[in-house]
Enzyme design. Structure first.
Site, PDB file in Angstrom:
ATOM      1  N   ASP A   1       0.916  -1.190  -0.057  1.00  0.00           N
ATOM      2  CA  ASP A   1      -0.014  -0.164  -0.122  1.00  0.00           C
ATOM      3  C   ASP A   1       0.757   1.308  -0.080  1.00  0.00           C
ATOM      4  O   ASP A   1       1.973   1.341   0.707  1.00  0.00           O
ATOM      5  CB  ASP A   1      -0.730  -0.101   1.187  1.00  0.00           C
ATOM      6  CG  ASP A   1      -2.243   0.921   1.093  1.00  0.00           C
ATOM      7  OD1 ASP A   1      -2.042   2.406   0.894  1.00  0.00           O
ATOM      8  OD2 ASP A   1      -3.069   0.551   1.210  1.00  0.00           O
ATOM      9  N   ILE A   2       0.625   2.172  -0.774  1.00  0.00           N
ATOM     10  CA  ILE A   2       1.276   3.322  -1.042  1.00  0.00           C
ATOM     11  C   ILE A   2       1.367   4.220   0.317  1.00  0.00           C
ATOM     12  O   ILE A   2       2.174   4.979   0.247  1.00  0.00           O
ATOM     13  CB  ILE A   2       1.043   4.201  -2.470  1.00  0.00           C
ATOM     14  CG1 ILE A   2       2.067   5.057  -2.853  1.00  0.00           C
ATOM     15  CG2 ILE A   2      -0.214   4.888  -2.019  1.00  0.00           C
ATOM     16  CD1 ILE A   2       3.358   4.272  -3.159  1.00  0.00           C
TER      17      ILE A   2
ATOM     18  N   GLU B   1     -12.457   3.667  -1.086  1.00  0.00           N
ATOM     19  CA  GLU B   1     -11.983   4.630  -2.021  1.00  0.00           C
ATOM     20  C   GLU B   1     -11.463   4.129  -3.478  1.00  0.00           C
ATOM     21  O   GLU B   1     -11.651   4.713  -4.303  1.00  0.00           O
ATOM     22  CB  GLU B   1     -10.252   4.988  -1.243  1.00  0.00           C
ATOM     23  CG  GLU B   1      -9.257   5.931  -1.973  1.00  0.00           C
ATOM     24  CD  GLU B   1      -7.970   5.763  -1.210  1.00  0.00           C
ATOM     25  OE1 GLU B   1      -7.731   5.548  -0.122  1.00  0.00           O
ATOM     26  OE2 GLU B   1      -6.890   6.087  -1.778  1.00  0.00           O
ATOM     27  N   VAL B   2     -11.001   2.761  -3.474  1.00  0.00           N
ATOM     28  CA  VAL B   2     -10.835   2.402  -4.890  1.00  0.00           C
ATOM     29  C   VAL B   2     -11.779   1.224  -5.235  1.00  0.00           C
ATOM     30  O   VAL B   2     -11.940   0.229  -4.367  1.00  0.00           O
ATOM     31  CB  VAL B   2      -9.197   1.991  -4.761  1.00  0.00           C
ATOM     32  CG1 VAL B   2      -9.033   1.126  -6.570  1.00  0.00           C
ATOM     33  CG2 VAL B   2      -8.057   2.999  -4.540  1.00  0.00           C
TER      34      VAL B   2
ATOM     35  N   HIS C   1     -10.063  -5.398  -3.139  1.00  0.00           N
ATOM     36  CA  HIS C   1      -9.047  -5.666  -2.659  1.00  0.00           C
ATOM     37  C   HIS C   1      -8.881  -6.133  -1.237  1.00  0.00           C
ATOM     38  O   HIS C   1      -9.844  -5.778  -0.436  1.00  0.00           O
ATOM     39  CB  HIS C   1      -8.098  -4.430  -2.664  1.00  0.00           C
ATOM     40  CG  HIS C   1      -8.645  -3.192  -2.426  1.00  0.00           C
ATOM     41  ND1 HIS C   1      -9.446  -2.475  -3.046  1.00  0.00           N
ATOM     42  CD2 HIS C   1      -8.259  -2.415  -1.156  1.00  0.00           C
ATOM     43  CE1 HIS C   1      -9.942  -1.503  -2.374  1.00  0.00           C
ATOM     44  NE2 HIS C   1      -9.186  -1.333  -1.179  1.00  0.00           N
TER      45      HIS C   1
ATOM     46  N   HIS D   1      -6.804  -5.730   2.293  1.00  0.00           N
ATOM     47  CA  HIS D   1      -5.595  -5.292   3.054  1.00  0.00           C
ATOM     48  C   HIS D   1      -4.794  -6.265   4.006  1.00  0.00           C
ATOM     49  O   HIS D   1      -5.924  -6.896   4.897  1.00  0.00           O
ATOM     50  CB  HIS D   1      -6.141  -4.056   3.988  1.00  0.00           C
ATOM     51  CG  HIS D   1      -6.563  -2.754   3.081  1.00  0.00           C
ATOM     52  ND1 HIS D   1      -5.805  -1.675   3.201  1.00  0.00           N
ATOM     53  CD2 HIS D   1      -7.784  -2.461   2.719  1.00  0.00           C
ATOM     54  CE1 HIS D   1      -6.399  -0.998   2.530  1.00  0.00           C
ATOM     55  NE2 HIS D   1      -7.754  -1.343   2.237  1.00  0.00           N
TER      56      HIS D   1
HETATM   57  P1  5GP Z   1     -10.102   1.410   0.532  1.00  0.00           P
HETATM   58  O1  5GP Z   1     -10.371   1.337  -0.943  1.00  0.00           O
HETATM   59  O2  5GP Z   1      -9.755  -0.128   0.982  1.00  0.00           O
HETATM   60  O3  5GP Z   1     -10.895   2.241   1.288  1.00  0.00           O
HETATM   61  O4  5GP Z   1      -8.525   2.055   0.379  1.00  0.00           O
HETATM   62  C1  5GP Z   1      -7.669   1.944  -0.850  1.00  0.00           C
HETATM   63  C2  5GP Z   1      -6.281   1.738  -0.389  1.00  0.00           C
HETATM   64  O5  5GP Z   1      -5.458   1.676  -1.537  1.00  0.00           O
HETATM   65  C3  5GP Z   1      -5.650   2.859   0.467  1.00  0.00           C
HETATM   66  O6  5GP Z   1      -5.007   2.150   1.802  1.00  0.00           O
HETATM   67  C4  5GP Z   1      -4.800   3.351  -0.159  1.00  0.00           C
HETATM   68  O7  5GP Z   1      -3.584   4.074   0.300  1.00  0.00           O
HETATM   69  C5  5GP Z   1      -4.194   2.516  -1.435  1.00  0.00           C
HETATM   70  N1  5GP Z   1      -4.083   3.238  -2.695  1.00  0.00           N
HETATM   71  C6  5GP Z   1      -4.898   3.905  -3.387  1.00  0.00           C
HETATM   72  N2  5GP Z   1      -4.099   4.411  -4.407  1.00  0.00           N
HETATM   73  C7  5GP Z   1      -3.144   3.720  -4.485  1.00  0.00           C
HETATM   74  C8  5GP Z   1      -1.842   3.627  -5.517  1.00  0.00           C
HETATM   75  O8  5GP Z   1      -1.719   4.272  -6.443  1.00  0.00           O
HETATM   76  N3  5GP Z   1      -0.823   2.571  -5.202  1.00  0.00           N
HETATM   77  C9  5GP Z   1      -0.927   1.858  -4.107  1.00  0.00           C
HETATM   78  N4  5GP Z   1       0.157   0.983  -3.941  1.00  0.00           N
HETATM   79  N5  5GP Z   1      -1.905   2.113  -3.275  1.00  0.00           N
HETATM   80  C10 5GP Z   1      -2.830   2.980  -3.422  1.00  0.00           C
END
Ligand code: 5GP
Length: 131
Positions: free
Chosen positions: A29-30, A88-89, A93, A95
């Site tokens: 995770d970035i 967010e994305v 996925h 974690h």
């Molecule tokens: P969620 O969708 O589970 O709420 O969070 C998405 C996760 O993806 C976050 O922890 C965020 O830091 C990670 N993330 C978002 N964009 C990128 C990216 O471009 N590269 C990486 N490696 N992680 C990402």
């Protein structure tokens, strides 16, 4: 339009890849909440993880299990925790987060600032254990 994670899988956006096969991809995770915080995704673009085909969902978790063992071989921790949000994305996925306390699984925690060289070192060490 392709999700940001599909663009990562295609190599259009760089990532710290720790594992890959023909259907799944794992990368750091970035915005790590802990060193070794890893995301595991299906290459198939599905937004909501529970919309995956049941067999694909099972295989995703089997792949994540192997990644989790590799993480815990590299990052000292009590165990590797599992979180699924997707707020967010819009690309399913998981974690995987090295845990010492319950609070470590709180994704609202501040992000760890880890230098690029250290991210690279962690990435390579996990990738080696995954082999
Ligand atoms: P969620 O969708 O589970 O709420 O969070 C998405 C996760 O993806 C976050 O922890 C965020 O830091 C990670 N993330 C978002 N964009 C990128 C990216 O471009 N590269 C990486 N490696 N992680 C990402």
């Amino acid at each position: 339009m392709a999700t940001i994670f599909s663009r990562i899988v295609r190599g259009e956006i760089p990532s710290y890849k720790v594992a890959e096969d023909d259907r799944f991809y794992a990368f750091l995770d970035i915005n790590p909440r802990k060193p070794g915080h890893t995301l595991v995704i299906p290459k198939q673009e599905v937004d909501y993880i529970f919309d995956l085909d049941p067999e694909q969902l099972g295989d995703l978790f089997r792949f994540a299990q192997r990644v989790a063992h590799a993480i815990s071989a590299v990052i000292p921790c009590n165990r590797v925790g599992v979180g699924v949000l997707g707020l967010e994305v819009p690309h399913a996925h998981i974690h995987l987060i090295p845990l010492d306390t319950e609070a470590d699984l709180n994704l609202s925690r501040p992000i760890c600032k880890i230098p690029a060289e250290e991210m690279q070192r962690i990435c390579q060490a996990i990738a080696k254990k995954f082999e």
